[in-house]
Design a protein around this motif. Structure first.
Motif, PDB file in Angstrom:
ATOM      1  N   ARG A 184      -0.405  -0.260  -4.588  1.00 42.55           N
ATOM      2  CA  ARG A 184       0.524   0.771  -4.114  1.00 42.55           C
ATOM      3  C   ARG A 184       0.922   0.519  -2.657  1.00 42.55           C
ATOM      4  NH1 ARG A 184      -1.971   6.483  -2.598  1.00 42.55           N
ATOM      5  NH2 ARG A 184       0.132   6.606  -1.780  1.00 42.55           N
ATOM      6  N   LEU A 189      -0.213  -0.234   7.631  1.00 37.40           N
ATOM      7  CA  LEU A 189      -0.614  -1.632   7.736  1.00 37.40           C
ATOM      8  C   LEU A 189      -1.880  -1.723   8.565  1.00 37.40           C
ATOM      9  CD1 LEU A 189       2.870  -3.178   8.432  1.00 37.40           C
ATOM     10  CD2 LEU A 189       1.489  -3.484   6.387  1.00 37.40           C
ATOM     11  N   LEU A 195       0.079 -12.570   8.287  1.00 41.05           N
ATOM     12  CA  LEU A 195      -0.543 -13.351   7.217  1.00 41.05           C
ATOM     13  C   LEU A 195      -1.865 -12.732   6.794  1.00 41.05           C
ATOM     14  CD1 LEU A 195      -0.208 -16.035   5.603  1.00 41.05           C
ATOM     15  CD2 LEU A 195      -1.880 -16.979   7.173  1.00 41.05           C
ATOM     16  N   MET A 243      -3.510 -11.536   3.314  1.00 40.62           N
ATOM     17  CA  MET A 243      -4.783 -12.097   2.861  1.00 40.62           C
ATOM     18  C   MET A 243      -5.740 -10.978   2.453  1.00 40.62           C
ATOM     19  SD  MET A 243      -5.185 -15.207   5.585  1.00 40.62           S
ATOM     20  CE  MET A 243      -6.685 -15.992   5.054  1.00 40.62           C
ATOM     21  N   VAL A 244      -5.713  -9.871   3.211  1.00 40.53           N
ATOM     22  CA  VAL A 244      -6.531  -8.724   2.797  1.00 40.53           C
ATOM     23  C   VAL A 244      -6.088  -8.253   1.417  1.00 40.53           C
ATOM     24  CG1 VAL A 244      -7.160  -6.346   3.301  1.00 40.53           C
ATOM     25  CG2 VAL A 244      -6.999  -7.985   5.147  1.00 40.53           C
ATOM     26  N   ARG A 259       1.791  -7.229   0.774  1.00 38.64           N
ATOM     27  CA  ARG A 259       0.345  -7.011   0.720  1.00 38.64           C
ATOM     28  C   ARG A 259      -0.060  -6.442  -0.639  1.00 38.64           C
ATOM     29  NH1 ARG A 259      -2.145  -2.633   4.759  1.00 38.64           N
ATOM     30  NH2 ARG A 259      -1.193  -1.291   3.199  1.00 38.64           N
ATOM     31  N   ALA A 260       0.791  -5.532  -1.149  1.00 36.35           N
ATOM     32  CA  ALA A 260       0.459  -4.918  -2.430  1.00 36.35           C
ATOM     33  C   ALA A 260       0.558  -5.925  -3.564  1.00 36.35           C
ATOM     34  CB  ALA A 260       1.368  -3.725  -2.698  1.00 36.35           C
ATOM     35  N   ARG A 273     -12.171  -9.852   7.482  1.00 34.98           N
ATOM     36  CA  ARG A 273     -10.859  -9.201   7.361  1.00 34.98           C
ATOM     37  C   ARG A 273     -11.001  -7.826   6.736  1.00 34.98           C
ATOM     38  NH1 ARG A 273      -9.448 -14.448   5.815  1.00 34.98           N
ATOM     39  NH2 ARG A 273      -9.757 -13.925   3.615  1.00 34.98           N
ATOM     40  N   ASP A 329      -7.729   1.316   8.801  1.00 34.35           N
ATOM     41  CA  ASP A 329      -7.185   2.319   7.896  1.00 34.35           C
ATOM     42  C   ASP A 329      -7.960   2.289   6.594  1.00 34.35           C
ATOM     43  OD1 ASP A 329      -5.732   3.869   6.149  1.00 34.35           O
ATOM     44  OD2 ASP A 329      -3.828   3.349   7.083  1.00 34.35           O
ATOM     45  N   ALA A 357      -5.952   2.690   3.227  1.00 34.81           N
ATOM     46  CA  ALA A 357      -5.212   1.497   2.837  1.00 34.81           C
ATOM     47  C   ALA A 357      -6.185   0.413   2.380  1.00 34.81           C
ATOM     48  CB  ALA A 357      -4.363   1.006   4.002  1.00 34.81           C
ATOM     49  N   ALA A 383      -7.103   0.919  -1.078  1.00 34.37           N
ATOM     50  CA  ALA A 383      -6.009   0.566  -1.979  1.00 34.37           C
ATOM     51  C   ALA A 383      -5.920  -0.942  -2.179  1.00 34.37           C
ATOM     52  CB  ALA A 383      -4.694   1.111  -1.447  1.00 34.37           C
ATOM     53  N   MET A 384      -6.583  -1.726  -1.330  1.00 34.35           N
ATOM     54  CA  MET A 384      -6.614  -3.179  -1.516  1.00 34.35           C
ATOM     55  C   MET A 384      -7.819  -3.572  -2.366  1.00 34.35           C
ATOM     56  SD  MET A 384      -4.075  -4.243   0.184  1.00 34.35           S
ATOM     57  CE  MET A 384      -3.229  -2.725  -0.092  1.00 34.35           C
ATOM     58  N   ILE A 393     -10.967  -2.719  -1.611  1.00 32.90           N
ATOM     59  CA  ILE A 393     -12.160  -2.921  -0.790  1.00 32.90           C
ATOM     60  C   ILE A 393     -13.105  -1.744  -0.989  1.00 32.90           C
ATOM     61  CG2 ILE A 393     -13.001  -3.070   1.574  1.00 32.90           C
ATOM     62  CD1 ILE A 393     -10.295  -4.386   2.260  1.00 32.90           C
TER      63      ILE A 393
END
Ligand code: ATP
Ligand code: MG
Lengths: 254, 370, 316
Positions: free
Chosen positions: A82, A89, A96, A100-101, A164-165, B245, B253, B256, B259-260, B262
């Motif tokens: 999402r 961010l 980059l 990568m995250v 990123r998503a 990272r 955050d 966020a 949402a990745m 993690i």
């Protein structure tokens, strides 16, 4: 085939019924739009799907699997990515690195991998870098690669959030007002980008106030007001629905 | 300017009841001088020195074959030979610097990476120190066996404390760890049967390898240097990894980050545990060096000192942590006669001023270009 | 015995409550743990003693006490205001970690500032004055409560009249605070700002003024606690603010941080628990200070929103 299905989903904040008994289904491979006036509960709905809030009531199925009892990170790992309404961010990382995250859920290098750096860990790190670079190119941010995310212009930050998503190779992508604050030419680019993403096989659910854009790219539109679904159908059907017009313009004007 | 004068006067007035009319003038004038910091680019000189240094290095690398390597080797050599030219007292101070640099690096993993403000960090140091002290005195277990045990104990306590608290907001963690630091100290002070109360534990064995026993400050210097190298290595590896990272993402955050994909809770716990482990090792070293530990070495003052080092050097920065530790140990030592008791007062001012004027620290960590 | 512990508990409890109010009000508005607030309480205690000691001419107690309170409250109010202005205000948009570190810095600074200017040893009231104050109030209370001149007897508990004074004064101050936030314009603005700072700003509330006022009021309440503790024990030390601060913060969390009434009850509950546990469990008095922390950790595990709190979680 349904990729996402919600059953009688409700989310209340104290007395506010932000979402009330919502039944929605999204088919695989389509671009669906979620519209509604301010405060209709669209963002709240996204937050429910992505596991930010626990539901007050109801169930959410993703690929026929119950996800409404999972944590946000577990849901993300299942392939549901999402973006956020206010851009979120990782501002002190480079562009980059942000992407990568985004690859986090598709990689597995843990503590020992990081410390000992065996061959597979090094290869994984290289491929993360390479893929992240490719996603940057995909959204057109190649030139900003080593810039800090906070130094990007606004429109690029939006694109970075999308990059990123999609870096997590999602099957379902939720976009919360991606065109907000963009100028017409940027919106045009964005439309292309979203179509391009869909063409790679990703299902897209998109919240947007920008009606022209919604009408242009969505195959299906769902309209909310006060947390309740008031209309659903093709863009043409929804835009001619009396209830939708009332919701936006008020009864008087309709 | 007028504004500055007004506030200077104001400070003079409110300092009156505590300091009397004369001393208040000093206090107010310190403020007056500080108020011009805003106009000077305060410690820009140091970071630009670092930039120039980096530039110099890369130039050197271009001009001379293996230039980078040569400079590095020279640097390492100089670290190695420094203690030969110093007396006992100076070497002792260097060893202290090393211990605190180790602590600052460890705390940096929690604060600088994952954004977890730990205010009772010294508790883990105490746990490490007492673990070694007890094992050494009662069971005669050698130092190098005890180091991992000390680290392990610190990790266990870190996890026990972290599990319930880390899912809460960051500032609660600060207070709870502060409380934990205090509890640890009180327990060490009152649990006479095990810790020997306020007198502490005496007669802790010095480290030894085979028949060689570390005894002089110079010996300890090289030992702590090895520890530091390992710490820097670990820090670096973590920082430039997927985990590093992810930690930054959590710090920036949390929503966020989730949402990745993690898992914030377990990664925070990991950072917290590693951070505790560093302190545990430093504690074991401290016990071995002093051969005696007592609760008074583990006050809130120490926690604040380590935090100040991290803040001064720059959160998340290795050279920063080492610089911070060196500054806050060596400078007060040099000016001991001038500073006297006002050391802590200055630390307080340093923390406030850094957050206001240069929150990224003297040697900020720069994201690498990948 | 039980009554005795309860009165003792209420005494420390009301001190915690007064300090906790400062934490809670600031937290409610800025989501900042004003770590230095314990130090403000310490400043208040010092100011009381400084004032009394430096007054060469002697006043009757009835005249002296109000002056002590005014003096201490005025100066701590100034300190609260100044700290906010110089330390916290510039960081209002900075990450929370920065503000918290600044708060720790301010706390360290104030502690050592007092230590350097007032000496590292504890500072003591002259015996005469504490006794005079106690006698004055005993005299007053003996009209209602049986007394032997220096102590009062309630339900078999011997209590010092100053304990009653502390409890009563705290109650009065809390009632005043309640009236202030519910009935005055700035008080209402404070509540609005605590609900939603941005929105309050948008509807034309002067947020900066509100925040300054919050700091000043919190400091004044902390100072009152400090003055009373100074009178009660007759001595202060530069380090007292640290422990009292952490405990008061615990009280604030106990009652639900951000919640003014919660802070009041949280303080009382914490004071009672501490004193009952220390008095009734044999050998526990050495561990008294540990209770507060254990309570803190337990609440955070099981009920982080506190007993009365409804302000849960992060604002978005
Ligand atoms: N965390 C929360 N706590 C309390 N109420 C909330 C919360 N989040 C949202 N709401 C309320 O829920 C309702 C729906 O909000 P939501 O943000 O979902 O609307 P939206 O449709 O996304 O509006 P917009 O188009 O402005 O983004 C609003 O009345 C809002 O005030
Ligand atoms: Mg929204």
């Amino acid at each position: 085939m349904k990729i996402l299905e919600t059953k009688q989903v409700s989310k209340h904040f104290g007395g506010i019924k932000a979402i009330e008994k919502l039944d929605i289904s999204i088919n695989k491979g389509e671009i669906a739009g979620l519209i509604g006036p301010n405060g209709a509960g669209k963002t709240t709905f996204f937050n429910c799907i992505s596991g930010v809030y626990p539901l007050t009531h109801g169930k959410i199925l993703y690929k026929d699997k119950l996800i409404s009892n999972l944590r946000a990170d577990e849901i993300a790992t299942l392939g549901l990515a999402r973006t956020f309404q206010g851009i979120r961010l990782f501002t002190s990382l480079t562009v980059l690195e942000n992407v990568m995250v985004g690859r986090y859920s598709r990689t597995k290098c843990g503590l020992w991998g990081a410390l000992i750096k065996p061959k597979w860990a090094r290869e994984e790190e290289d491929s993360v870098k390479e893929k992240a670079g490719a996603y940057l190119e995909f959204v057109g941010l190649k030139d900003y690669r080593n810039e800090l995310a906070k130094n990007l212009p606004y429109g690029c930050q939006r694109k970075l959030e999308i990059a990123r998503a999609i870096a997590s190779e999602p099957e379902l992508l939720l976009l919360d007002e991606p065109a907000a604050g963009m100028n017409p030419s940027e919106v045009k680019e964005l439309i292309c980008l979203i179509k391009k993403i869909r063409d790679t096989g990703v299902t897209v659910l998109i919240i947007e106030h920008h009606m022209r854009m919604i009408m242009e790219i969505c195959e299906k539109i769902i309209a909310l007001n006060y947390g309740v679904k008031i209309s659903e159908g093709t863009p043409l059907e929804v835009s001619n629905d009396q209830k939708v017009i009332e919701a936006y313009l008020g009864r008087e004007n309709a | 300017m007028l504004n500055s004068l007004f506030w200077t006067f104001w400070l003079w007035v409110i300092a009156l009841p505590f300091a009397g009319p004369i001393k208040s003038i000093y206090i107010a004038s310190v403020f007056f001088i500080l108020s011009f910091l805003r106009f000077i680019k305060f410690p820009a000189t140091i970071s630009s020195f670092k930039d120039n240094w980096d530039e110099f290095l890369s130039k050197a690398n271009e001009k001379i074959p293996y230039g980078y390597l040569i400079v590095r080797i020279l640097f390492i050599l100089s670290i190695i030979i420094i203690p030969m030219f110093l007396d006992r007292r100076a070497n002792n101070i260097l060893v202290d610097c090393g211990i605190y640099a180790l602590l600052a690096l460890g705390l940096n993993i929690a604060v600088g990476f994952a954004g977890l403000l730990v205010l009772g960090y010294i508790a883990f140091y105490a746990i490490g120190a007492y673990s070694y002290a007890l094992l050494s005195v009662h069971f005669h277990i050698p130092f190098f066996v005890c180091v991992p045990i000390s680290a392990g104990m610190a990790i266990i306590f870190g996890i026990l404390l972290g599990l319930p608290v880390l899912r809460l907001r960051g500032d609660y963690l600060a207070i709870v760890t502060l409380g934990f630091g205090e509890i640890t100290r009180i327990v060490l002070n009152n649990w006479d049967g095990v810790t020997n109360g306020p007198n502490g534990i005496l007669g802790i064995a010095r480290p030894s390898i085979g028949s060689f026993v570390f005894h002089s400050p110079k010996n300890y210097y090289y030992l702590i240097l090895v520890f530091l190298f390992i710490a820097v290595f670990i820090f670096n590896r973590l920082n430039n990894s997927r985990l590093g990272r992810a930690w930054v993402a959590i710090k920036e955050d949390e929503r966020a980050a989730k949402a990745m994909g993690i898992n914030c809770m377990s990664l925070k716990l990991l950072a917290f545990a590693i951070s505790a482990a560093f302190a545990g090792v430093a504690g074991a070293f401290f016990g071995a060096k002093a051969t005696h530990v007592s609760p008074e070495s583990f006050t809130f003052f120490e926690s604040a000192l380590v935090l100040c080092m991290v803040v001064l050097g720059g959160m998340g920065s290795i050279p920063g942590a080492i610089l911070g530790a060196s500054c806050l140990i060596i400078i007060p030592e040099i000016f001991r006669d001038y500073f006297g008791n006002s050391r802590m007062l200055l630390f307080g001012i340093v923390m406030i001023a850094m957050m206001r004027f240069k929150p990224e620290g003297l040697l900020p960590y720069k994201r690498r270009n990948l | 015995m039980l009554a005795q512990q309860i009165i003792n508990g209420l005494t420390v409890g009301s001190v915690y409550a007064l300090i906790a109010l400062g934490y809670t009000m600031v937290y409610g508005i800025l989501q900042l743990i004003n770590f230095a607030h314990g130090e403000i309480y310490m400043l208040g205690a010092y100011l009381a003693i400084i004032f009394v000691v430096s007054l060469k001419f002697s006043l009757p107690i009835a005249g002296l006490l109000p002056l002590v309170f005014l003096f201490a409250m005025f100066f701590t109010g100034c300190y609260g205001f100044t700290i906010e202005k110089f330390a916290y205000k510039p960081l209002r948009n900075a990450p929370r970690l920065s503000a918290l570190i600044t708060a720790v810095g301010v706390s360290i600074f104030l502690q050592n500032y007092v230590m350097l200017t007032q000496g590292a040893k504890d500072k003591v009231f002259s015996h005469l004055i504490s006794e005079q104050i106690n006698a004055y109030f005993s005299n007053f209370f003996s009209k209602f409560i049986p007394s032997d001149g220096s102590r009062l007897y309630i339900c078999g508990a011997q209590i010092y009249s100053l304990q009653l004074v502390i409890i009563i004064t705290s109650i009065i101050l809390m009632v005043l605070l309640n009236l202030f936030v519910t009935h005055t314009k700035i008080g209402k603005a404070m509540r609005a700002t605590a609900q939603d700072l941005k929105m309050a700003h948008l509807v034309g509330i002067k947020v900066d003024t509100v925040i300054s006022t919050t700091f000043i009021i919190g400091s004044i309440l902390g100072a009152a606690a400090g003055v009373m503790v100074a009178m009660y024990y007759g001595r202060v030390w530069y380090y007292i603010g640290y422990l009292a601060g952490v405990k008061a913060f615990t009280a604030a969390v106990l009652g639900g941080i951000g919640n003014i009434y919660g802070a009041m009850f949280g303080g009382l509950i914490l004071g009672l628990t501490e004193s009952l546990a220390a008095g009734l469990i044999p050998g526990a008095s050495e561990w008294k200070d540990v209770f507060a922390f254990i309570i803190l950790i337990l609440i955070l595990i099981f009920r982080p929103q506190g007993i009365f709190g409804e302000r849960i979680g992060e604002k978005f």
